[in-house]
Write a protein that holds these residues in place. Structure first.
Motif, short mmCIF file in Angstrom:
data_model
loop_
_atom_site.label_atom_id
_atom_site.label_comp_id
_atom_site.label_asym_id
_atom_site.label_seq_id
_atom_site.Cartn_x
_atom_site.Cartn_y
_atom_site.Cartn_z
N TYR A 211 0.80 -1.20 0.00
CA TYR A 211 -0.12 0.05 0.03
C TYR A 211 1.02 1.10 0.02
O TYR A 211 0.54 2.32 -0.79
CB TYR A 211 -0.93 0.01 1.19
N LEU A 212 1.97 1.27 0.70
CA LEU A 212 2.73 2.36 0.94
C LEU A 212 3.61 2.64 -0.34
O LEU A 212 3.90 3.83 -0.56
CB LEU A 212 3.78 2.27 2.08
N ALA A 213 3.96 1.70 -1.25
CA ALA A 213 4.34 1.59 -2.52
C ALA A 213 3.38 2.07 -3.75
O ALA A 213 3.75 1.96 -4.65
CB ALA A 213 5.23 0.53 -2.67
N GLU A 214 2.19 1.96 -3.35
CA GLU A 214 1.01 2.16 -4.04
C GLU A 214 1.05 0.97 -5.22
O GLU A 214 0.86 1.22 -6.41
CB GLU A 214 0.96 3.44 -4.60
N ASN A 215 1.54 -0.13 -4.86
CA ASN A 215 1.43 -1.42 -5.73
C ASN A 215 0.13 -1.88 -5.59
O ASN A 215 0.11 -3.03 -4.90
CB ASN A 215 2.65 -2.18 -5.35
N TRP A 216 -0.93 -1.58 -6.40
CA TRP A 216 -2.21 -1.91 -6.07
C TRP A 216 -2.32 -3.52 -6.39
O TRP A 216 -3.18 -3.98 -5.75
CB TRP A 216 -3.25 -1.03 -6.81
N ARG A 217 -1.64 -3.92 -7.62
CA ARG A 217 -2.03 -5.29 -7.85
C ARG A 217 -1.24 -6.14 -6.71
O ARG A 217 -1.97 -7.15 -6.23
CB ARG A 217 -1.11 -5.65 -8.93
N TRP A 218 -0.01 -5.75 -5.97
CA TRP A 218 0.45 -6.54 -4.81
C TRP A 218 -0.59 -6.51 -3.65
O TRP A 218 -0.77 -7.56 -3.05
CB TRP A 218 1.68 -5.96 -4.75
N VAL A 219 -1.07 -5.01 -3.61
CA VAL A 219 -2.21 -5.10 -2.33
C VAL A 219 -3.19 -6.23 -2.61
O VAL A 219 -3.55 -6.58 -1.56
CB VAL A 219 -2.89 -3.65 -2.36
N LEU A 220 -3.78 -6.13 -3.69
CA LEU A 220 -5.02 -6.89 -4.16
C LEU A 220 -4.50 -8.46 -3.81
O LEU A 220 -5.57 -9.26 -3.30
CB LEU A 220 -5.33 -6.90 -5.55
N GLU A 221 -3.47 -8.97 -4.13
CA GLU A 221 -3.08 -10.25 -3.76
C GLU A 221 -3.00 -10.70 -2.68
O GLU A 221 -3.37 -11.76 -2.21
CB GLU A 221 -1.63 -10.42 -4.70
N VAL A 222 -2.29 -9.51 -1.70
CA VAL A 222 -1.91 -9.97 -0.39
C VAL A 222 -3.23 -9.71 0.25
O VAL A 222 -3.41 -10.66 1.27
CB VAL A 222 -0.74 -9.04 0.30
N SER A 223 -4.08 -8.84 0.12
CA SER A 223 -5.30 -8.68 0.90
C SER A 223 -6.31 -9.55 0.87
O SER A 223 -6.75 -10.12 1.52
CB SER A 223 -6.01 -7.33 0.63
N SER A 224 -6.29 -10.18 -0.54
CA SER A 224 -7.26 -11.33 -1.04
C SER A 224 -6.76 -12.66 -0.12
O SER A 224 -7.64 -13.45 0.36
CB SER A 224 -7.36 -11.44 -2.25
N LYS A 225 -5.74 -12.81 0.06
CA LYS A 225 -5.04 -14.00 0.86
C LYS A 225 -5.41 -13.92 2.19
O LYS A 225 -5.66 -14.88 2.82
CB LYS A 225 -3.73 -14.22 0.34
N GLY A 226 -5.03 -12.68 2.40
CA GLY A 226 -5.06 -12.50 4.25
C GLY A 226 -6.37 -12.60 4.26
O GLY A 226 -6.95 -13.06 5.45
N LEU A 227 -7.62 -12.16 3.69
CA LEU A 227 -8.91 -12.08 3.97
C LEU A 227 -9.58 -13.45 4.06
O LEU A 227 -10.54 -13.87 4.97
CB LEU A 227 -9.56 -11.09 2.99
N GLN A 228 -9.03 -14.30 3.02
CA GLN A 228 -9.57 -15.47 3.14
C GLN A 228 -9.34 -16.49 4.35
O GLN A 228 -10.11 -17.05 4.88
CB GLN A 228 -8.92 -16.32 1.92
N ILE A 229 -7.82 -16.08 4.90
CA ILE A 229 -7.65 -16.81 6.16
C ILE A 229 -8.08 -16.29 7.26
O ILE A 229 -8.86 -16.96 8.15
CB ILE A 229 -6.02 -16.50 6.26
N ALA A 230 -8.55 -14.91 7.36
CA ALA A 230 -9.00 -14.13 8.46
C ALA A 230 -10.47 -14.61 8.48
O ALA A 230 -11.02 -14.68 9.66
CB ALA A 230 -8.75 -12.81 8.25
N GLU A 231 -11.20 -14.74 7.32
CA GLU A 231 -12.55 -15.23 7.46
C GLU A 231 -12.95 -16.66 7.74
O GLU A 231 -13.64 -16.89 8.56
CB GLU A 231 -13.17 -14.89 6.14
#
Length: 294
Positions: A211-231
């Motif tokens: 997010y700090l690097a504004e690398n939105w594809r990387w943000v999407l990849e990591v957040s999707s993975k994290g959200l799946q585990i968290a849920e």
């Protein structure tokens, strides 16, 4: 020779068990004022005075040392439980008060892993309460290398937390690589042995880095993975951030802006349900930064 830890409370307890008064205990050894200061742990006795006291009490110095260690361990365990509870509610002012009872004599007798736990608490206080970012960064790096080796093939819980904290302070390629290595190590463990909380911890750190690097594809990849585990694991602490940054990445990439807004709105609802209002404040700041209206 000065004893490195406080023995006063143990001396006082044994003295009272044996029905000695302070005057009887200190007679010919030290002043009553000195014994009062020793018993209140305001000072430590010299080795010679300690030997004379234990001889009068009829106990061995080994017993005194063992009793002091037990007392320190009990105090540390009590304070650790209190700190863990306060961290859950993000109350680092209370953590600062808890840390005051862990003096250097207790700290130095802890295992490396327990010292790293205390270091992590001190880092959070330096960051959140005192605003001493540079000192916090230096402590994080120093604490990590108490045990971590660059060619490590195994990571302790404390090392993983410190790796993530170091990454939080500096998003350098080497720090990113180390966090990804630790994450891969967790994911390669037997599913029954995996610590999903630590996985989420690292995923959150890597997501913030992206997010700090504004690398939105990387943000999407990591957040999707994290959200799946968290849920899956119903870990509500991490869900708001993963939801929000997944939505923000979709919005910023102009892929599914409406879906992105819905995810961000859902993140706010989760914050309200779980009472994670400090997270909510951070999300509002992000919306303001990117001039997004939900």
């Amino acid at each position: 020779m000065n004893i490195r830890f406080r023995v006063g409370h143990v001396i006082k307890r044994i003295r009272m068990e044996m029905a000695y008064s302070q005057e009887e205990l200190c007679d010919g050894i030290c002043s009553i004022n000195s014994i009062a200061r020793i018993e209140s742990n305001k000072t430590s006795p010299s080795f010679e005075i300690l030997l004379a006291i234990v001889d009068r009490l009829g106990v061995s110095i080994e017993k005194i040392i063992a009793e002091v260690s037990l007392e320190q361990n009990r105090l540390y365990i009590q304070q650790r439980i209190a700190m863990e509870h306060h961290v859950e509610s993000n109350n680092f002012v209370a953590v600062k008060e808890d840390l005051k009872l862990i003096d250097e004599s207790i700290y130095e007798n802890l295992s490396v892993r327990d010292q790293q736990f205390i270091d992590i608490m001190r880092i959070e206080v330096l960051t959140s309460v005192e605003g001493e970012i540079l000192r916090a960064k230096m402590l994080a790096e120093k604490s990590l290398y108490k045990s971590y080796k660059e060619k490590a093939t195994y990571f302790t819980d404390e090392e993983i937390k410190l790796i993530n904290i170091v990454l939080r302070f500096e998003q350098s390629p080497s720090n990113i690589e180390r966090a990804e290595k630790a994450l891969a190590w967790i994911e390669n463990q037997n599913p029954y042995l995996q610590d999903n909380y630590l996985s989420l911890f690292l995923l959150n750190g890597l997501m913030i880095t992206a997010y700090l690097a504004e690398n939105w594809r990387w943000v999407l990849e990591v957040s999707s993975k994290g959200l799946q585990i968290a849920e899956q694991k119903e870990n509500l602490k991490f869900i708001p951030n993963f939801l929000f940054l997944k939505g923000l990445s979709l919005y910023m990439m102009n892929i599914e802006r409406d879906k992105g807004k819905l995810l961000m709105q859902e993140a706010f609802k989760v914050c309200e349900i779980t009472k994670h209002m400090y997270i909510r404040e951070g999300l509002i700041d992000t919306l303001t930064q990117y001039k997004i209206e939900l």
